[in-house]
Scaffold this active site. Structure first.
Site, PDB file in Angstrom:
ATOM      1  N   GLU A  87     -41.656  47.780  48.915  1.00 41.44           N
ATOM      2  CA  GLU A  87     -41.595  46.875  47.758  1.00 41.44           C
ATOM      3  C   GLU A  87     -41.505  45.411  48.190  1.00 41.44           C
ATOM      4  O   GLU A  87     -41.953  44.509  47.473  1.00 41.44           O
ATOM      5  CB  GLU A  87     -40.415  47.244  46.852  1.00 41.44           C
ATOM      6  CG  GLU A  87     -39.058  46.730  47.246  1.00 41.44           C
ATOM      7  CD  GLU A  87     -38.444  47.384  48.478  1.00 41.44           C
ATOM      8  OE1 GLU A  87     -37.424  46.887  48.992  1.00 41.44           O
ATOM      9  OE2 GLU A  87     -38.980  48.444  48.920  1.00 41.44           O
ATOM     10  N   HIS A  98     -39.082  49.510  53.464  1.00 39.96           N
ATOM     11  CA  HIS A  98     -39.085  48.797  52.186  1.00 39.96           C
ATOM     12  C   HIS A  98     -40.485  48.288  51.815  1.00 39.96           C
ATOM     13  O   HIS A  98     -40.778  47.095  51.934  1.00 39.96           O
ATOM     14  CB  HIS A  98     -38.104  47.620  52.244  1.00 39.96           C
ATOM     15  CG  HIS A  98     -36.676  48.044  52.193  1.00 39.96           C
ATOM     16  ND1 HIS A  98     -35.997  48.249  51.024  1.00 39.96           N
ATOM     17  CD2 HIS A  98     -35.810  48.344  53.197  1.00 39.96           C
ATOM     18  CE1 HIS A  98     -34.765  48.643  51.284  1.00 39.96           C
ATOM     19  NE2 HIS A  98     -34.631  48.710  52.592  1.00 39.96           N
ATOM     20  N   CYS A 143     -35.565  54.024  51.071  1.00 39.72           N
ATOM     21  CA  CYS A 143     -34.310  53.698  51.749  1.00 39.72           C
ATOM     22  C   CYS A 143     -33.168  54.605  51.286  1.00 39.72           C
ATOM     23  O   CYS A 143     -33.134  55.770  51.666  1.00 39.72           O
ATOM     24  CB  CYS A 143     -33.982  52.221  51.591  1.00 39.72           C
ATOM     25  SG  CYS A 143     -32.732  51.646  52.764  1.00 39.72           S
TER      26      CYS A 143
END
Length: 259
Positions: free
Chosen positions: A225, A223, A116
Protein backbone atom coordinates in the site's frame (compact mmCIF):
# COMPACT_ATOMS: atom_id res chain seq x y z
CA UNK A 1 -22.93 9.86 -8.40
CA UNK A 2 -20.56 8.76 -11.18
CA UNK A 3 -21.45 5.33 -12.59
CA UNK A 4 -17.92 4.00 -12.04
CA UNK A 5 -18.17 4.78 -8.34
CA UNK A 6 -21.71 3.43 -8.03
CA UNK A 7 -20.66 0.03 -9.38
CA UNK A 8 -17.59 -0.40 -7.22
CA UNK A 9 -17.90 -3.35 -4.80
CA UNK A 10 -17.63 -2.68 -1.07
CA UNK A 11 -14.49 -3.99 0.63
CA UNK A 12 -14.24 -4.14 4.41
CA UNK A 13 -11.09 -2.86 6.13
CA UNK A 14 -10.53 -4.22 9.62
CA UNK A 15 -9.74 -1.49 12.14
CA UNK A 16 -7.32 -1.32 15.03
CA UNK A 17 -8.63 -0.30 18.45
CA UNK A 18 -6.53 1.97 20.66
CA UNK A 19 -6.65 4.98 22.96
CA UNK A 20 -5.59 8.55 22.24
CA UNK A 21 -5.69 10.16 25.66
CA UNK A 22 -9.05 9.13 27.11
CA UNK A 23 -10.63 8.59 23.69
CA UNK A 24 -11.30 5.00 22.62
CA UNK A 25 -10.83 4.84 18.82
CA UNK A 26 -11.27 2.51 15.87
CA UNK A 27 -9.14 3.40 12.87
CA UNK A 28 -7.31 2.29 9.73
CA UNK A 29 -4.47 4.12 7.99
CA UNK A 30 -5.43 6.17 4.97
CA UNK A 31 -2.66 4.54 2.90
CA UNK A 32 -4.71 1.32 2.80
CA UNK A 33 -7.93 3.15 1.95
CA UNK A 34 -6.18 5.10 -0.80
CA UNK A 35 -4.61 1.97 -2.30
CA UNK A 36 -7.98 0.21 -2.40
CA UNK A 37 -9.69 3.15 -4.10
CA UNK A 38 -6.93 3.91 -6.60
CA UNK A 39 -5.46 0.45 -7.20
CA UNK A 40 -8.32 -1.99 -6.63
CA UNK A 41 -11.09 0.40 -7.78
CA UNK A 42 -13.34 -0.62 -4.87
CA UNK A 43 -15.16 1.33 -2.15
CA UNK A 44 -13.61 0.73 1.30
CA UNK A 45 -15.74 0.54 4.44
CA UNK A 46 -14.27 0.33 7.94
CA UNK A 47 -15.12 -2.58 10.23
CA UNK A 48 -14.73 -1.81 13.95
CA UNK A 49 -12.60 -3.96 16.25
CA UNK A 50 -14.68 -5.03 19.23
CA UNK A 51 -15.09 -8.21 21.24
CA UNK A 52 -18.73 -7.18 21.60
CA UNK A 53 -19.26 -8.30 17.98
CA UNK A 54 -20.54 -11.85 18.40
CA UNK A 55 -21.50 -12.48 14.78
CA UNK A 56 -19.61 -11.57 11.62
CA UNK A 57 -22.28 -12.82 9.22
CA UNK A 58 -23.73 -9.35 8.63
CA UNK A 59 -20.33 -8.00 7.60
CA UNK A 60 -19.74 -10.92 5.24
CA UNK A 61 -23.17 -10.35 3.69
CA UNK A 62 -22.45 -6.66 3.13
CA UNK A 63 -19.02 -6.70 1.46
CA UNK A 64 -17.40 -8.40 -1.52
CA UNK A 65 -13.87 -8.54 -0.12
CA UNK A 66 -11.80 -7.88 2.99
CA UNK A 67 -8.48 -6.16 3.68
CA UNK A 68 -6.58 -7.03 6.85
CA UNK A 69 -4.03 -4.20 7.17
CA UNK A 70 -0.88 -3.73 9.18
CA UNK A 71 -0.99 -2.27 12.67
CA UNK A 72 1.20 -1.29 15.60
CA UNK A 73 0.05 -4.19 17.77
CA UNK A 74 0.82 -7.90 17.60
CA UNK A 75 -1.40 -10.99 17.59
CA UNK A 76 -1.91 -12.19 21.17
CA UNK A 77 0.27 -15.20 21.97
CA UNK A 78 -2.65 -17.10 23.47
CA UNK A 79 -4.22 -17.19 19.99
CA UNK A 80 -1.49 -19.56 18.78
CA UNK A 81 -0.26 -21.12 22.01
CA UNK A 82 2.91 -19.05 22.31
CA UNK A 83 4.60 -17.69 25.45
CA UNK A 84 2.97 -14.54 26.83
CA UNK A 85 5.09 -11.38 26.78
CA UNK A 86 3.64 -8.77 29.15
CA UNK A 87 5.52 -6.01 27.32
CA UNK A 88 4.08 -6.77 23.90
CA UNK A 89 1.51 -4.35 22.47
CA UNK A 90 -1.63 -6.34 21.65
CA UNK A 91 -5.14 -5.63 20.38
CA UNK A 92 -7.47 -8.46 21.49
CA UNK A 93 -10.47 -6.68 19.95
CA UNK A 94 -8.88 -6.74 16.52
CA UNK A 95 -7.78 -10.36 16.99
CA UNK A 96 -11.37 -11.33 17.75
CA UNK A 97 -12.86 -9.65 14.69
CA UNK A 98 -10.05 -10.32 12.21
CA UNK A 99 -9.67 -14.05 12.88
CA UNK A 100 -13.42 -14.68 12.70
CA UNK A 101 -13.80 -12.61 9.52
CA UNK A 102 -10.87 -14.36 7.87
CA UNK A 103 -12.23 -17.82 8.58
CA UNK A 104 -15.68 -16.72 7.44
CA UNK A 105 -14.29 -15.28 4.20
CA UNK A 106 -12.42 -18.52 3.52
CA UNK A 107 -15.58 -20.56 4.10
CA UNK A 108 -17.65 -18.56 1.60
CA UNK A 109 -14.93 -17.98 -0.99
CA UNK A 110 -14.72 -14.22 -0.43
CA UNK A 111 -11.49 -12.56 -1.63
CA UNK A 112 -9.16 -11.12 0.99
CA UNK A 113 -5.76 -9.49 1.14
CA UNK A 114 -3.71 -9.62 4.35
CA UNK A 115 -0.79 -7.23 4.92
CA UNK A 116 1.84 -7.26 7.71
CA UNK A 117 -0.21 -7.81 10.90
CA UNK A 118 -2.93 -9.22 8.66
CA UNK A 119 -0.35 -11.65 7.24
CA UNK A 120 0.39 -12.88 10.76
CA UNK A 121 -3.34 -13.13 11.53
CA UNK A 122 -3.76 -15.27 8.42
CA UNK A 123 -1.32 -17.90 9.64
CA UNK A 124 -2.91 -17.98 13.09
CA UNK A 125 -6.47 -18.08 11.70
CA UNK A 126 -5.77 -21.35 9.90
CA UNK A 127 -3.77 -23.09 12.62
CA UNK A 128 -0.18 -21.82 12.31
CA UNK A 129 2.11 -20.33 14.94
CA UNK A 130 4.31 -17.24 15.17
CA UNK A 131 7.71 -16.20 16.43
CA UNK A 132 6.97 -13.36 18.86
CA UNK A 133 10.36 -11.81 17.98
CA UNK A 134 11.97 -12.91 14.72
CA UNK A 135 15.29 -11.24 15.57
CA UNK A 136 15.52 -13.22 18.81
CA UNK A 137 14.69 -16.33 16.75
CA UNK A 138 17.73 -15.82 14.55
CA UNK A 139 16.33 -13.88 11.61
CA UNK A 140 17.80 -10.78 10.00
CA UNK A 141 17.52 -7.29 11.49
CA UNK A 142 16.50 -6.14 7.98
CA UNK A 143 12.90 -6.91 8.93
CA UNK A 144 12.75 -4.59 11.93
CA UNK A 145 11.32 -1.07 12.02
CA UNK A 146 13.32 1.91 13.25
CA UNK A 147 10.74 4.29 14.72
CA UNK A 148 13.34 7.08 14.87
CA UNK A 149 13.35 7.28 11.06
CA UNK A 150 10.91 9.51 9.22
CA UNK A 151 7.97 7.72 7.64
CA UNK A 152 9.23 7.89 4.04
CA UNK A 153 12.61 6.45 5.00
CA UNK A 154 11.04 3.81 7.22
CA UNK A 155 8.99 2.37 4.33
CA UNK A 156 11.90 2.11 1.88
CA UNK A 157 12.82 -1.21 0.29
CA UNK A 158 14.54 -3.34 2.94
CA UNK A 159 15.50 -6.68 1.38
CA UNK A 160 14.80 -9.07 -1.49
CA UNK A 161 12.34 -11.96 -1.47
CA UNK A 162 12.41 -14.99 -3.71
CA UNK A 163 9.02 -15.66 -5.31
CA UNK A 164 7.92 -19.26 -5.78
CA UNK A 165 7.90 -19.94 -9.53
CA UNK A 166 4.36 -21.37 -9.64
CA UNK A 167 2.82 -18.73 -7.35
CA UNK A 168 0.36 -15.89 -7.84
CA UNK A 169 2.94 -13.24 -6.96
CA UNK A 170 5.49 -14.59 -9.42
CA UNK A 171 2.86 -14.39 -12.15
CA UNK A 172 1.97 -10.81 -11.19
CA UNK A 173 5.63 -9.76 -10.95
CA UNK A 174 6.75 -11.47 -14.14
CA UNK A 175 9.85 -12.74 -12.32
CA UNK A 176 11.16 -14.63 -9.31
CA UNK A 177 12.84 -11.96 -7.18
CA UNK A 178 11.57 -8.59 -5.95
CA UNK A 179 12.68 -6.03 -3.38
CA UNK A 180 10.19 -5.34 -0.58
CA UNK A 181 9.63 -3.05 2.41
CA UNK A 182 9.04 -5.46 5.29
CA UNK A 183 8.66 -3.95 8.77
CA UNK A 184 7.69 -6.48 11.44
CA UNK A 185 8.72 -8.15 14.68
CA UNK A 186 6.44 -11.21 14.62
CA UNK A 187 6.91 -13.81 11.90
CA UNK A 188 5.87 -17.29 10.82
CA UNK A 189 7.12 -20.17 12.98
CA UNK A 190 4.95 -23.15 11.92
CA UNK A 191 3.00 -22.63 8.71
CA UNK A 192 -0.73 -23.39 8.74
CA UNK A 193 -1.46 -26.59 6.76
CA UNK A 194 -3.85 -24.90 4.32
CA UNK A 195 -1.39 -22.16 3.31
CA UNK A 196 0.95 -22.38 0.33
CA UNK A 197 4.21 -20.40 0.39
CA UNK A 198 4.50 -17.61 -2.17
CA UNK A 199 7.77 -15.92 -1.10
CA UNK A 200 10.73 -16.23 1.27
CA UNK A 201 13.39 -13.78 2.41
CA UNK A 202 17.06 -14.69 2.05
CA UNK A 203 17.20 -15.65 5.75
CA UNK A 204 14.50 -18.28 5.11
CA UNK A 205 11.62 -16.40 6.71
CA UNK A 206 8.28 -16.86 4.93
CA UNK A 207 7.16 -13.48 3.53
CA UNK A 208 4.02 -14.36 1.53
CA UNK A 209 1.49 -17.15 1.13
CA UNK A 210 -1.92 -17.95 -0.28
CA UNK A 211 -4.85 -20.00 0.96
CA UNK A 212 -4.91 -23.12 -1.19
CA UNK A 213 -7.95 -23.64 -3.42
CA UNK A 214 -9.20 -20.05 -3.11
CA UNK A 215 -9.70 -17.53 -5.95
CA UNK A 216 -7.83 -14.78 -4.10
CA UNK A 217 -6.73 -15.13 -0.48
CA UNK A 218 -3.22 -13.79 -0.23
CA UNK A 219 -1.00 -12.59 2.61
CA UNK A 220 2.19 -10.53 2.27
CA UNK A 221 4.51 -9.49 5.09
CA UNK A 222 5.56 -6.27 3.39
CA UNK A 223 3.67 -3.02 2.64
CA UNK A 224 2.43 -2.77 -0.97
CA UNK A 225 0.00 0.00 0.00
CA UNK A 226 2.96 2.33 0.65
CA UNK A 227 4.57 1.69 -2.74
CA UNK A 228 1.59 1.24 -5.03
CA UNK A 229 2.14 4.38 -7.09
CA UNK A 230 5.79 3.55 -7.88
CA UNK A 231 6.08 -0.24 -7.66
CA UNK A 232 4.74 -2.49 -10.44
CA UNK A 233 4.08 -5.55 -8.24
CA UNK A 234 2.26 -3.48 -5.60
CA UNK A 235 -0.01 -2.00 -8.26
CA UNK A 236 -0.61 -5.40 -9.87
CA UNK A 237 -1.43 -6.93 -6.47
CA UNK A 238 -4.14 -4.37 -5.68
CA UNK A 239 -5.51 -4.58 -9.23
CA UNK A 240 -5.76 -8.37 -9.00
CA UNK A 241 -7.49 -8.11 -5.62
CA UNK A 242 -10.03 -5.65 -7.03
CA UNK A 243 -10.71 -7.90 -10.02
CA UNK A 244 -11.38 -10.84 -7.69
CA UNK A 245 -13.76 -8.72 -5.58
CA UNK A 246 -15.71 -7.80 -8.72
CA UNK A 247 -15.93 -11.47 -9.76
CA UNK A 248 -17.20 -12.39 -6.30
CA UNK A 249 -19.78 -9.57 -6.33
CA UNK A 250 -21.03 -10.63 -9.78
CA UNK A 251 -21.33 -14.29 -8.79
CA UNK A 252 -23.21 -13.41 -5.61
CA UNK A 253 -25.56 -11.07 -7.50
CA UNK A 254 -26.27 -13.81 -10.04
CA UNK A 255 -26.97 -16.32 -7.27
CA UNK A 256 -29.38 -13.92 -5.55
CA UNK A 257 -31.13 -13.27 -8.89
CA UNK A 258 -31.61 -16.99 -9.51
CA UNK A 259 -33.02 -17.55 -6.03
Amino acid sequence: MHDANRNRPLVGVVCDRFFVGEHDLHSAKHSYVRALMAGSCVSPVLIPASQDIDSIEGYLDGVSGLLFPGGASNVEAKRYGGPVDAGMLVDPDRDHVALELMRGAAACGMPFLAICRGFQEMNVAFGGTLHADIHASGHSADHLEDIDEDLHTRYRYRHDVELIATGTLSSLAGGHRVRVNSLHRQGVAALAPSLTIEARASDGLIEAYRLSGHDFALGVQWHPEAMMESDALSRALFEAFGASCRRYAALRAAAHHES
